[in-house]
Design an enzyme around this catalytic site. Sequence first.
Site, mmCIF file in Angstrom:
data_model
loop_
_atom_site.group_PDB
_atom_site.id
_atom_site.type_symbol
_atom_site.label_atom_id
_atom_site.label_comp_id
_atom_site.label_asym_id
_atom_site.label_seq_id
_atom_site.Cartn_x
_atom_site.Cartn_y
_atom_site.Cartn_z
ATOM 1 N N ASP A 81 -6.279 75.603 25.037
ATOM 2 C CA ASP A 81 -7.442 74.964 24.410
ATOM 3 C C ASP A 81 -8.735 75.508 25.031
ATOM 4 O O ASP A 81 -8.739 75.972 26.176
ATOM 5 C CB ASP A 81 -7.340 73.438 24.601
ATOM 6 C CG ASP A 81 -8.280 72.679 23.681
ATOM 7 O OD1 ASP A 81 -8.632 73.194 22.604
ATOM 8 O OD2 ASP A 81 -8.655 71.527 24.026
ATOM 9 N N GLY A 206 -10.546 64.121 18.336
ATOM 10 C CA GLY A 206 -9.772 63.172 17.529
ATOM 11 C C GLY A 206 -9.762 61.748 18.068
ATOM 12 O O GLY A 206 -9.733 60.793 17.288
#
Length: 280
Positions: A81, A206
């Site tokens: 990431d 999220g």
Amino acid sequence: MKNLFVSVLLDAKAEKKAAASINILNYNTAKAVMDAAERAGRDVIVQPSTGTVRRYGVEQMFAMLDGLRKGRSVRVAIHLDHCTDTALAKACVDAGWDSVMMDFSALPMEENIEKTRAMVEYAHARQVAVEGEVGVISGVEDDIAHENAHPATFEDTMDFIEKTGVDAIAPSIGTAHGVYTGTPVLNYELVERIGKEQTPLVVHGGTGLSVEAFHKLIALGAAKINISTALKNIYLGESRRQLENAKIAPVKFDEAVEKACSELMERHMRVFAGETLPLD
Ligand code: 13P
């Protein structure tokens, strides 16, 4: 290019569902996420942050995750990431990771394109996929902090995809890393336009979005949804709760924390597949 990360995302998009992409922290959380994926019957992406990867080592982290995913009934892609360090990303590519996310979004657009494109060239030559970011997603993820969001535009996003050749795109759509203090205002119109294009759209930030927001984003074409803070919070919260039992043995402690993490991540995966379940 045949690549696991790309296949998982394209299949999710074709089903009008999204793959959960979760910032695992260690062995316990990685196992919790993969077990959750099997129970939910959903392919999943495990995406340690660059800080976590540095702590473990590129090859050691890959060996741990690769060992854990063997023999599973669902596909598990191993993804790096938010990386600003080209050398680290190249080391992941060389070590067999499925994909890397390059985050040069703080740089001027031309530089973001140039640096991301160079990584795409390196990675694609080795069958590894690349995710890129357009606009700036605010908040802190690991050691990368962006105070102010800079929204993406459709034109910039398409230009970036075309010039870099990325396999997945994370445009700034109004989400943020970390905990929301109010209700985020999401640019659904942008998601809808990009969602109609071929390159899978990634939603960062999220944690804290409502089930309705997730369902709307997915219906409009979001194929990958990143979750980090929710896992960190349940991991620490359940650890504190378990430690109140002064007699708890370490293995029982690990199992209890892992179970709580796994159940919450499973609910996220099910929501991303269309179910309505509580996420807190
Ligand atoms: P959250 O911490 O808001 O869940 O964001 C995760 C993320 O986007 C990681 O890249």
